[in-house]
Design an enzyme around this catalytic site. Structure first.
Site, PDB file in Angstrom:
ATOM      1  N   LYS A 130     -10.842  -6.974 -11.756  1.00 34.00           N
ATOM      2  CA  LYS A 130     -11.288  -6.614  -9.253  1.00 34.00           C
ATOM      3  C   LYS A 130     -12.810  -6.098  -8.924  1.00 34.00           C
ATOM      4  O   LYS A 130     -13.144  -7.394  -8.213  1.00 34.00           O
ATOM      5  CB  LYS A 130     -10.455  -5.424  -9.241  1.00 34.00           C
ATOM      6  CG  LYS A 130     -10.469  -5.514  -7.838  1.00 34.00           C
ATOM      7  CD  LYS A 130     -10.089  -3.994  -7.292  1.00 34.00           C
ATOM      8  CE  LYS A 130     -10.096  -3.934  -5.651  1.00 34.00           C
ATOM      9  NZ  LYS A 130     -10.204  -3.033  -5.314  1.00 34.00           N
ATOM     10  N   ASP A 148      -7.314  -8.097  -5.312  1.00 30.93           N
ATOM     11  CA  ASP A 148      -6.027  -6.803  -5.491  1.00 30.93           C
ATOM     12  C   ASP A 148      -4.916  -7.009  -5.005  1.00 30.93           C
ATOM     13  O   ASP A 148      -4.623  -8.008  -5.454  1.00 30.93           O
ATOM     14  CB  ASP A 148      -6.958  -5.831  -4.875  1.00 30.93           C
ATOM     15  CG  ASP A 148      -6.539  -6.741  -3.290  1.00 30.93           C
ATOM     16  OD1 ASP A 148      -6.237  -7.530  -2.827  1.00 30.93           O
ATOM     17  OD2 ASP A 148      -7.614  -6.233  -2.078  1.00 30.93           O
TER      18      ASP A 148
END
Length: 222
Positions: A130, A148
């Site tokens: 991420k 996410d």
């Protein structure tokens, strides 16, 4: 409902998300980081943001950048000073150690520059996919999809993908989304997830994507 996720439909989806975003109070991490295009600042803010609300990330990052703007200056700060600056970010003591280590590695191994290579980013303490993808996209302008919780949940709920893990979602979206949407899709879906498509009881009755959504797994909505 089954939607055929072809390119015209994807473009329509992105256009609707962009229009939705214009009417929202935006608090996404991407918005926090747009205050600076410095890849280093973006990397630091990403590390702080894990398990932390975006508003807290913005405040914590600002306090830290008042003390140190570069890898060189951050690397020589005491961990206790960093921890105090980023408190009450989640796991602030651990993040303080990681940020100091990251800064030292950047100085020692990368000429004080943030790598543009995913593998080099993932080798940094506390950096996962991420964070690496957000740094590549927002910091360096290199197409990457930052997945996410919102970017994982919403495409699965809509029936665009059928995946169990964020890494699987990233790969699936890379085959569906046009490359020019890879960077902005995180910001668009996070804003949409925070304001409309909530994890529990999403606002389906007023959803601008209702006609496209398969509502997979939705048991209760408003």
């Amino acid at each position: 409902m089954t939607t055929t996720w072809n390119q015209p439909t994807i473009r329509d989806l992105v256009a609707r998300l962009e229009l939705f975003r214009e009417g929202c109070r935006v608090t996404t991490l991407v918005e926090v980081e747009r205050a600076t295009r410095s890849p280093f600042h973006i990397l630091v803010a990403c590390v702080i943001s894990l398990r932390t609300k975006d508003e807290v990330t913005a405040q914590s990052s600002a306090r830290l950048f008042d003390l140190a703007q570069t890898p060189e200056t951050l690397a020589i700060l005491e961990e206790s000073v960093i921890a105090k600056a980023i408190f009450p970010a989640g796991f602030y003591n651990t993040k303080a150690r990681q940020l100091r280590e990251i800064s030292a590695i950047l100085v020692r191994e990368h000429g004080s520059k943030v790598p543009k290579n995913e593998n080099n980013l993932l080798a940094l303490p506390g950096v996962g996919r991420k964070t690496a993808n957000l740094v590549l996209g927002i910091g360096h302008g290199i197409p990457a999809i930052c997945v996410d919780t919102h970017v994982h949940r919403i495409p699965n709920r809509m029936g665009m993908v059928s995946t169990n893990k964020p890494e699987q979602t990233e790969k699936a979206l890379m085959t569906i989304l046009p490359k020019d949407t890879w960077i902005p899709i995180n910001d668009l879906l996070v804003t949409f997830g925070q304001n409309q498509c909530h994890p529990v009881s999403p606002r389906c009755s007023t959803c601008p994507l209702d006609d496209l959504c398969g509502k997979v797994g939705v048991e209760r909505s408003r």
